[in-house]
Design an enzyme around this catalytic site. Sequence first.
Site, PDB file in Angstrom:
ATOM      1  N   LYS A  25      15.817  21.713 -81.242  1.00  0.00           N
ATOM      2  CA  LYS A  25      14.945  22.093 -80.003  1.00  0.00           C
ATOM      3  C   LYS A  25      13.785  21.207 -80.290  1.00  0.00           C
ATOM      4  O   LYS A  25      13.235  21.294 -81.238  1.00  0.00           O
ATOM      5  CB  LYS A  25      14.553  23.594 -79.950  1.00  0.00           C
ATOM      6  CG  LYS A  25      13.715  23.639 -78.773  1.00  0.00           C
ATOM      7  CD  LYS A  25      13.147  25.033 -78.676  1.00  0.00           C
ATOM      8  CE  LYS A  25      11.418  24.991 -79.215  1.00  0.00           C
ATOM      9  NZ  LYS A  25      11.018  23.985 -78.487  1.00  0.00           N
ATOM     10  N   GLU A  36       7.759  23.202 -92.725  1.00  0.00           N
ATOM     11  CA  GLU A  36       6.821  22.101 -92.836  1.00  0.00           C
ATOM     12  C   GLU A  36       5.616  22.644 -91.934  1.00  0.00           C
ATOM     13  O   GLU A  36       5.904  22.304 -90.722  1.00  0.00           O
ATOM     14  CB  GLU A  36       7.347  20.723 -92.557  1.00  0.00           C
ATOM     15  CG  GLU A  36       6.598  19.643 -93.227  1.00  0.00           C
ATOM     16  CD  GLU A  36       5.517  18.882 -92.588  1.00  0.00           C
ATOM     17  OE1 GLU A  36       4.402  19.352 -92.337  1.00  0.00           O
ATOM     18  OE2 GLU A  36       5.906  17.922 -91.610  1.00  0.00           O
ATOM     19  N   CYS A  69      -0.373  16.988 -89.503  1.00  0.00           N
ATOM     20  CA  CYS A  69      -0.233  17.922 -90.263  1.00  0.00           C
ATOM     21  C   CYS A  69      -1.122  17.503 -91.707  1.00  0.00           C
ATOM     22  O   CYS A  69      -1.726  18.324 -92.112  1.00  0.00           O
ATOM     23  CB  CYS A  69       1.072  18.569 -90.758  1.00  0.00           C
ATOM     24  SG  CYS A  69       2.198  17.240 -90.846  1.00  0.00           S
ATOM     25  N   GLU A  79      -6.975  24.698 -89.370  1.00  0.00           N
ATOM     26  CA  GLU A  79      -6.374  23.510 -88.865  1.00  0.00           C
ATOM     27  C   GLU A  79      -6.967  23.221 -87.295  1.00  0.00           C
ATOM     28  O   GLU A  79      -6.841  23.944 -86.476  1.00  0.00           O
ATOM     29  CB  GLU A  79      -4.927  23.363 -89.052  1.00  0.00           C
ATOM     30  CG  GLU A  79      -4.312  22.094 -88.579  1.00  0.00           C
ATOM     31  CD  GLU A  79      -2.973  22.123 -88.940  1.00  0.00           C
ATOM     32  OE1 GLU A  79      -2.243  23.055 -88.279  1.00  0.00           O
ATOM     33  OE2 GLU A  79      -2.207  21.241 -89.446  1.00  0.00           O
TER      34      GLU A  79
END
Length: 776
Positions: free
Chosen positions: A212, A287, A321, A417
Amino acid sequence: MQSLRRSGAALLRGPSGLTSFWRAISTQAAEALKTQPSQLFIDGKFVDAASGKKFDVLDPTTGEAVFQVAEADAADVDKAVKAARRAFDQGEWPRMSGKQRGKILYRLAELIEQHAEELAHIESLDNGKPVVMSKIADIPLSADHFRYFAGWADKLTGKTIPCDNVFGKFFAYTLHEPLGVVGQIIPWNFPLLMLAWKVAPALAAGNCVVLKPAEQTPLNALRFAQLCNEAGIPPGTINILPGFGPTAGGAICDHPGVDKLAFTGSTEIGKLIMAAGAKRVVPVTLELGGKSPLIVDKNVDVDKAVEDTHFALFFNHGQCCAAGSRTFVHADIYDEFVEKAAKRAAKRKVGDPFSDVEQGPQVDEDQLKKILGYIDVAQREGARLLTGGKQHGSKGYFVEPTVFADVTDEMTIAQEEIFGPVQSILKYHTTEEVIERANANCYGLASGIISNDINFINTVSRSLKAGTVWVNCYNVYESAVPFGGYKMSGIGRDKGAYALEHYTQTKAVYQALEPNQPWLLPRPSSVHRSPAGMGQLMSKKPKLEINDVDRAVLTLKSQARKLEQQRTRIQGDIDRERQIAKELVAQGRKDRALLALKRRKLQEVQAERLDGWLLNVQGMLLNIETTKNQQQLFAALKEGNKAVKDMQQAMPLEEVDKLMQDSADAKAYADELNQMLGESLNPEQQEAAEAELEELEKQMLEEQRLEMPAAPGRPLPAVPATEEEEKAAAAAEATAAQLAQLPSVPGTTVAAPTAAAAEEEGPAGEQEREAALVSA
Ligand code: NAI
Ligand code: MG
């Protein structure tokens, strides 16, 4: 990467057809959209969603819908997983050779390169990144990834492991088998590259995939599906389902037909994926997010450090990331650095990704709002805003490049983040302090060091708790190098050989070996039965293994021992015949005495032959054991075989038997006579008989009525030898010479095993081993 970026900037020559900054999309992107697939890709075909639903694909530059794609939900996931199951359980992909799979994946890499131009435009349209970056980074790196894993497809081999234990001898080998159907969910920041990181190792290892893409960026995943068909990937092997997280994504995680889950995205969703995997005990690789420290040492070129840290954070609009989102700067250069960093960010070119810019829009409104929210919180918490801080323009999702100084560890922007173009600069004083502060975070994805001090670099790089450390560089991504997180940044590794461990499972296969069978040596049982067996062994020429040498040595020894026994028996006969002849002479039976002497002579010749052969064998044994030289072994076996054959010809077995019979008859006759005389010979009679016997012997030899072939005793044929072998051979020769000095008496022992061998197992052990081998 920095030089890549610079050469990328040089590539920008203002694409033709670009008129105004705010036009909807580039001409090339518009052209590419005409051939853009819009349906789900299931079982090798593009199909509508079962529900018939579609969703809008927005251009982040304008916030307007430019396309629509089918929206998958649980029903479509079920269909796709079943197709993948069929493809895995019955289809070609996991059954074809690794070579064949590799060929197809190479073709896929080439197709990505051939279609790089439209893929790059679609990527920038979908995600908002400058088209130059799509062209120099996203698309070529994706092609490279497929090419790298294509090379692995035929190299996924296991190990062979010997196992000797109390239950006997076995060996085991391992197979690295694919897991089955892999469910993969990817984000929007590098749409095609994140797909490549997940799909390439999965396919290389022979798995089938249901993937997906992120709802924000579904377009290139569908173009990729087209290329898969073109490359020849069998139907059902890969299925692509655009859709939303909780519906399509959730259905993939919960489907019982999925054997493994792989995810890249937020840590928050990563936890849900892991929980879903836990319910069915399927392996999960994650991840996730990061808050990567980038540490700038004191004695550095500040301008260069400013440029490097700028690139580390602002690359891809901060939507990485691994973004270097905590810039730790040494107090000695802090003020200068902060001023220059703000200037550099203020100069950053922001705008239409299809024009000459460094930064396009953020991916969607959620991200825009999230970033502006963090900027607001940072100001309220006391961080010093140096530049930026607002939305850029009023249309689309642009954010001004923003720099905060005087950020402290407890501030929200130092903890969470942001995933946007917001640089946080923190001051530090000592190495120990910066290491501790850099590690004081729940994430551990990446990190960086800018320094000219090798000791500082070594200390810090080993102390950072992060899956990647970039030293005097940042954002370098090589297909062969693993990438993944420590702590809450994830589990497992993407890229490189390490990624394959997550797409294969190891099977151990044990196999029993025949009891007492030496390792890997077939059992040539006939070798031990007769000299003819040696011929069989020799017919394997010329390549004899070292194990064959050991075996042949044992064979020779066993034969030598048998011949020694025969030699002892013959010696007994020789002595007895003389006694018989003497008695017969004394009794005046010269004719019979002569017969006995003839038998004796035959036996003596026979004994002489045996002595010669034995000596030969002993020399050979010594030679073989010293040199372990295959050629010499071969020559020795040949020689031994010939000698035995000679013996058989010279003395056929029936003749030996007849002699034995004669001898027994004569003895019986003599015994009979002795009984009749009632006593044996007196000394005078003995003397007379002895003299007569000698005369008789002389007469017999003169007649030369017995023509026997000469005894064997040929030297070994010369074999070219190495210096080492020559030394060993000389030593062997000396020992053989010593042996030759020994009287050839019955029961002569064969050459002793080499000192090392004797020490190892002792004479008893050797005999046992020999018995085991020979008796077979
Ligand atoms: P996300 O983690 O929600 O989305 C990533 C993927 O997971 C998308 O394909 C999404 O559809 C799917 N997903 C979402 N909810 C799901 C569920 N319940 N079950 C299964 N799949 C689900 O990330 P999002 O919302 O796009 O971004 C939020 C934040 O996540 C970003 O601001 C950033 O901090 C972080 N992020 C990190 C990325 C990375 O590379 N590590 C990439 C994207 C986002
Ligand atoms: Mg989300």
